[in-house]
Write a protein that holds these residues in place. Structure first.
Motif, PDB file in Angstrom:
ATOM      1  N   PRO A  24      28.445  62.178  51.157  1.00 52.29           N
ATOM      2  CA  PRO A  24      27.305  62.174  50.256  1.00 52.29           C
ATOM      3  C   PRO A  24      27.663  61.554  48.908  1.00 52.29           C
ATOM      4  CG  PRO A  24      28.226  64.385  50.427  1.00 52.29           C
ATOM      5  CD  PRO A  24      28.993  63.510  51.380  1.00 52.29           C
ATOM      6  N   SER A  37      22.158  61.756  47.532  1.00 47.16           N
ATOM      7  CA  SER A  37      21.913  61.530  48.951  1.00 47.16           C
ATOM      8  C   SER A  37      23.012  62.226  49.738  1.00 47.16           C
ATOM      9  CB  SER A  37      21.913  60.037  49.281  1.00 47.16           C
ATOM     10  OG  SER A  37      21.773  59.861  50.676  1.00 47.16           O
ATOM     11  N   GLN A  38      22.612  62.985  50.730  1.00 45.45           N
ATOM     12  CA  GLN A  38      23.555  63.716  51.571  1.00 45.45           C
ATOM     13  C   GLN A  38      23.886  62.958  52.851  1.00 45.45           C
ATOM     14  OE1 GLN A  38      25.078  66.499  50.660  1.00 45.45           O
ATOM     15  NE2 GLN A  38      23.943  66.553  48.738  1.00 45.45           N
ATOM     16  N   ARG A  39      23.392  61.718  52.975  1.00 50.47           N
ATOM     17  CA  ARG A  39      23.597  60.950  54.206  1.00 50.47           C
ATOM     18  C   ARG A  39      25.074  60.623  54.421  1.00 50.47           C
ATOM     19  NH1 ARG A  39      18.846  56.766  55.157  1.00 50.47           N
ATOM     20  NH2 ARG A  39      19.498  57.248  57.245  1.00 50.47           N
ATOM     21  N   VAL A  42      25.506  55.695  52.721  1.00 53.24           N
ATOM     22  CA  VAL A  42      24.392  55.421  51.818  1.00 53.24           C
ATOM     23  C   VAL A  42      24.394  53.942  51.470  1.00 53.24           C
ATOM     24  CG1 VAL A  42      23.406  55.989  49.574  1.00 53.24           C
ATOM     25  CG2 VAL A  42      24.589  57.744  50.881  1.00 53.24           C
ATOM     26  N   TRP A  55      18.288  53.157  46.059  1.00 55.65           N
ATOM     27  CA  TRP A  55      18.562  53.072  47.493  1.00 55.65           C
ATOM     28  C   TRP A  55      18.004  51.762  48.054  1.00 55.65           C
ATOM     29  CZ3 TRP A  55      21.742  56.645  46.833  1.00 55.65           C
ATOM     30  CH2 TRP A  55      21.441  57.820  46.186  1.00 55.65           C
TER      31      TRP A  55
END
Length: 81
Positions: A24, A37-39, A42, A55
């Motif tokens: 993240p 963002s915890q993706r 990113v 983003w």
């Protein structure tokens, strides 16, 4: 693979594309706004065309290429104007 003290965070740079950062992540904007963002990975916009900046929304793919007189379209790298 997650970020650890033994392994730094990986950032991949792409020509004409976003920065791909192992998440993240926390991004601090010009105005000090913090976006998180915890993706797992990113995509951070570098062209500033994204509607969801910082983003990436793939707006860089819709770039118009000039084709009129004096454009570089169809020229080789070593051609001179």
């Amino acid at each position: 693979m997650p970020n650890t003290p033994e392994r730094p965070r990986r950032v991949r740079v792409q020509r004409d594309g976003p920065l791909l950062i192992e998440g993240p992540v926390e991004v601090v904007g010009e105005d000090g706004e913090v976006m998180v963002s915890q993706r797992f990975t990113v995509a951070v916009c570098t062209c500033r065309r994204s509607r969801i900046f910082p983003w990436c929304d793939t707006s860089h793919r819709r770039r118009c290429t000039p084709s009129g007189p004096g454009s570089r379209a169809g020229r080789k790298e070593d051609d001179t104007p």
